[in-house]
Motif scaffolding. Structure first.
Motif, PDB file in Angstrom:
ATOM      1  N   PHE A  52       4.052   6.288   1.551  1.00 54.52           N
ATOM      2  CA  PHE A  52       4.410   7.669   1.257  1.00 54.52           C
ATOM      3  C   PHE A  52       3.700   8.674   2.179  1.00 54.52           C
ATOM      4  N   ALA A  53       3.063   8.152   3.228  1.00 55.63           N
ATOM      5  CA  ALA A  53       2.391   8.994   4.229  1.00 55.63           C
ATOM      6  C   ALA A  53       1.252   9.808   3.633  1.00 55.63           C
ATOM      7  N   ASN A  54       0.616   9.294   2.591  1.00 55.48           N
ATOM      8  CA  ASN A  54      -0.566   9.940   2.031  1.00 55.48           C
ATOM      9  C   ASN A  54      -1.844   9.489   2.736  1.00 55.48           C
ATOM     10  N   LYS A  55      -1.739   8.443   3.554  1.00 52.85           N
ATOM     11  CA  LYS A  55      -2.886   7.919   4.298  1.00 52.85           C
ATOM     12  C   LYS A  55      -2.420   7.581   5.708  1.00 52.85           C
ATOM     13  N   ASP A 111       0.867  -1.177   0.000  1.00 47.58           N
ATOM     14  CA  ASP A 111       0.000   0.000   0.000  1.00 47.58           C
ATOM     15  C   ASP A 111       0.911   1.237   0.000  1.00 47.58           C
ATOM     16  N   TYR A 112       1.100   1.810  -1.170  1.00 49.08           N
ATOM     17  CA  TYR A 112       2.054   2.909  -1.294  1.00 49.08           C
ATOM     18  C   TYR A 112       1.509   4.213  -0.707  1.00 49.08           C
ATOM     19  N   ASP A 113       0.202   4.333  -0.506  1.00 48.80           N
ATOM     20  CA  ASP A 113      -0.334   5.519   0.157  1.00 48.80           C
ATOM     21  C   ASP A 113       0.145   5.593   1.605  1.00 48.80           C
ATOM     22  N   GLU A 128      10.618  16.671   3.161  1.00 45.79           N
ATOM     23  CA  GLU A 128      10.348  15.862   1.975  1.00 45.79           C
ATOM     24  C   GLU A 128      11.396  16.100   0.890  1.00 45.79           C
ATOM     25  N   HIS A 129      11.932  15.019   0.345  1.00 45.31           N
ATOM     26  CA  HIS A 129      12.849  14.986  -0.793  1.00 45.31           C
ATOM     27  C   HIS A 129      14.255  15.516  -0.485  1.00 45.31           C
TER      28      HIS A 129
END
Length: 549
Positions: free
Chosen positions: A94-97, A89-91, A402-403
């Motif tokens: 990537f801390a999108n969820k 689960d890439y969400d 981020e990044h």
């Protein structure tokens, strides 16, 4: 059909079942006196395994582990790729969820993994993944059967070294090929591994090991293979990848309808010149069908090669980004510069001696414009990298932005790559001397190169032998074979005529092969002797079967 002039000489065939001078020789060995290596049917393959086992110098255990890890690597690449595509689960990753935790607010790696039932359902619903898994499973089973066969062969060769050659595995790492070859020639009198000749020679062993490779060297020597192209803007370039080499070998040597009925005997129809046109039509049809098969399998092969290259080279690029700009001998260069009757380890030893000089020669022609651009790009990237590193040292929380970590990594890679295009300020431009040093090892120098080492035309021609590694990696990802099937040229690949090979089984040699075996002396050549035009061939190749001092 185009006529090709050649300076190779055909071997005169003695159409009898015995070598010259041994016509009345009859070897009778009592059943009880026969050893397990008496009358080995496929001597070509047997000698190839002996050579390979000796060159590895690691013994049976290391070769066994290498084969096992190859099987495990295949399972890992396929399984890990399917897992990443369907079970993560890439969400969440990537801390999108957000994930609700009762005991801790910190997200762990297992939180990003999907449940087993959800993962398996996504795999079953994806027909492309199922297709890839089926193809991979069939290929893995094929590799498994080949692994079992190879293990049995390795064990047989190990027994041959210990019982026949009287060499222990502790002595093998320090033995030379000349020593092993001398022992093989000696035990022929006792074991009669070849019953068609009373005595074996070094030439017999070399011819059997290198039968097909000598044939490929001859075709590259005479520019018969369609590997040179002139795309727009780029000019002349060479396209010769491992996939293309594999397809050439499949067509000529061991595939369905190939020229050989086994690994040592040419098919009878190719010994008669009357049906040359018919054979050429069959060859063109076979090339067409193999090209269609390549086209159909192209997506699967391309995906596999991309994944394998990603898993193989990512760590190397991270550790040594400058390796992208390094040079190495191209596959075409290794075949083009190869002597007849030269084993793989002998070829690589000779080319490795000339590698540093070849790399320095190519670096003499770095573009001044590219150097200026690389210096400025390295300056700007270094400035940004210095600021980010300084901020990280002052407060490590900067890495949580981020990044930021990705930017530090990419900037470091960019600086290292730019440095590979900046020449050493202490380097002296002396291409003529470097080219002479290269010639001493690669034994190749066309006449028009002499006195013109400083010209870009010479550099461009030499660059076909020494390519940048990133360019080779790109070509290796192109699995589709490009084969020229022009009607007027396809017959040049066919070795017709009764003089092409000797009917004696032990001497069934390609007519391109020289009747001289490499000697076991010092192969270092510091100043190559001038050779006549008949010795060079039609491309100025100082192509001698043996060069000793």
């Amino acid at each position: 059909m185009a006529h090709f002039d050649t300076e190779y000489q055909r071997l005169e065939a003695s159409y009898s079942d015995s070598p010259p001078g041994e016509e009345n020789l009859l070897m009778h060995v009592p059943e009880g006196a026969k050893s397990q290596w008496h009358h080995i049917e496929n001597l070509d393959l047997f000698f190839q395994r002996i050579s390979f086992y000796m060159v590895q110098k690691n013994g049976f255990t290391c070769m066994l582990l290498g084969e096992i890890f190859e099987l495990v690597q295949l399972l890992f690449v396929v399984g890990f790729t399917v897992f990443l595509a369907n079970c993560v689960d890439y969400d969440i990753l990537f801390a999108n969820k957000f994930v609700n935790h009762t005991d801790s607010s910190k997200v762990t790696l297992p939180d990003a993994f999907l449940p087993v039932d959800v993962c398996s359902a996504r795999i079953r619903d994806n027909s492309f993944v199922i297709f890839v898994l089926i193809i991979s499973g069939v290929f893995w089973l094929h590799r498994l059967v080949k692994f079992i066969y190879n293990v049995c062969c390795y064990w047989e060769i190990r027994s041959f070294y210990i019982n026949a050659l009287k060499m222990t595995m502790s002595e093998l790492p320090y033995a030379t090929w000349q020593e092993v070859q001398a022992r093989i020639v000696e035990i022929q009198k006792e074991h009669q591994i070849c019953i068609h000749k009373k005595e074996l020679t070094e030439l017999d062993i070399y011819h059997r090991i290198l039968r097909f490779k000598n044939y490929m060297v001859a075709m590259v020597n005479k520019s018969l293979l369609p590997v040179r192209f002139r795309p727009p803007v780029l000019g002349e370039c060479v396209f010769y990848t491992r996939g293309l080499k594999y397809n050439f070998e499949l067509i000529f040597f061991w595939g369905p309808g190939s020229l050989f009925e086994n690994e040592w005997s040419l098919k009878q129809e190719y010994k008669r010149g009357g049906n040359r046109l018919e054979l050429a039509d069959r060859l063109a049809s076979r090339i067409l069908w193999i090209g269609i098969a390549n086209l159909l399998l192209c997506p699967v092969i391309l995906v596999w090669q991309i994944l394998y290259a990603f898993f193989s080279y990512t760590e190397v690029i991270k550790r040594e980004p400058g390796s992208l700009g390094a040079r190495c001998w191209s596959l075409y260069g290794r075949c083009y510069l190869r002597h007849f009757n030269e084993l793989d380890h002998e070829l690589m030893s000779r080319l490795s001696k000339g590698y540093k000089a070849a790399s320095k020669y190519m670096n003499c022609f770095l573009s001044p414009l590219l150097t200026v651009v690389a210096k400025n790009v390295a300056f700007f990237a270094g400035s940004l990298l210095a600021v980010l590193i300084a901020l990280t040292i002052y407060d490590e929380d900067v890495l949580a932005v981020e990044h930021v970590l990705s930017s530090i990594t990419l900037l470091g890679v960019c600086i290292t790559v730019c440095r590979s295009f900046i020449p050493d300020k202490h380097m002296v431009f002396c291409p003529e001397q470097l080219l002479r040093v290269i010639l001493a090892h690669i034994h190749y120098m066309p006449d028009h190169w002499q006195g013109n080492a400083h010209r870009y035309e010479t550099r461009d021609q030499f660059s076909h032998k020494s390519e940048i590694c990133v360019y080779i990696c790109g070509l290796s990802l192109f699995p589709l074979s490009v084969v020229d099937v022009r009607r007027e040229d396809r017959g040049v690949y066919l070795p017709t005529g009764r003089g092409w090979e000797d009917r004696v089984i032990s001497d069934a040699l390609c007519h391109h092969q020289p009747s001289v075996a490499p000697s076991s002396g010092d192969h270092t050549l510091h100043q190559p002797a001038e050779r006549t035009s008949s010795q060079r061939g039609n491309r100025g190749f100082r192509h001698t079967p043996t060069l000793t001092v």
